[in-house]
Write an enzyme that holds these catalytic residues in place. Sequence first.
Site, short mmCIF file in Angstrom:
data_model
loop_
_atom_site.label_atom_id
_atom_site.label_comp_id
_atom_site.label_asym_id
_atom_site.label_seq_id
_atom_site.Cartn_x
_atom_site.Cartn_y
_atom_site.Cartn_z
N LYS A 64 0.93 -1.31 0.15
CA LYS A 64 0.06 -0.25 -0.16
C LYS A 64 0.90 1.19 0.20
O LYS A 64 0.31 2.35 -0.50
CB LYS A 64 -0.99 0.08 1.18
N ASP A 100 -10.03 2.89 1.98
CA ASP A 100 -10.17 2.43 3.27
C ASP A 100 -11.07 3.32 4.16
O ASP A 100 -11.76 2.64 5.00
CB ASP A 100 -8.96 2.14 3.95
#
Length: 286
Positions: A64, A100
């Site tokens: 990420k 997210d």
Amino acid sequence: MSRNFAVIGHPIGHTMSPFLNARLFEAAGKPASYTAKDISPDILSRSIEELRQLDGFNITIPHKQAIIPLLDGLDEKARLFGSVNTVKNGGGRLTGYTTDGAGFRFALKSAGIPLSGNLLVLGAGGVSRVMALEGLMEGCQVYIAARRMEQAQALAADLLKACGKKAEAFPLNETERFAESQGLTFDLAVNGTPLGMYPKEGESPLGPGGLRRCKAVFDAVYNPRETRFLQLAEEAGIQTAGGMAMLVGQAAEAHRIWDGSHYETGDLLTLCREAENEMKRLFGGN
């Protein structure tokens, strides 16, 4: 013209992303293939040209942050969060996004849990940073409890640098003592640690004493569906929300980025239940 998408990570064996995204493409009437690609950190940079052949892709642990310098651009929120889990290929230009936070907010909203007041963030990793930032941006007073004090302090310093807002830090095992000494009640406690996930299914970041200081809890762990943390909270009569809704919510947000697709809350909650059943079929557990 067929379109191709994927999720990349390492290891990637237990991902639910192909199941979820196939359902979302189908529901939107925009068929596409979606596969899982196991890419180890040592070959990530060499894989970027292969990834450019895709229309978009998702990213999970451990890429990420590592993917960021390989991209052509970043969405503002991805830059703030310092994390990317969704990439859109627009005419050969790869732009990174993070969904997210949207997934976290969807999980809370669908459970009827407000993001307000005193927010206790358990853990200091990537998902904890997301939840803490979302809380700070919503005006919460954020408290960070990590296994080691230096971890909690490092995240608090990072948050201050990122958004100019202060969070308090203390060791995880001193949560109950800290709350009592400050006369604190937490409106929401969120678990960003791996406690409760295989192979630590029987563990919880907070025991009954610490949970007595919490009005509601959220666990980012989605396998098993009901973690020990959630079990203890339910036994104490505390409102709970599990991690599958966050996973589904962030996938739906990725589809909005890729296609402009929109999904009704009820349909996404149905997908949560279907995904939990599929997860149980594939991997066992509760």
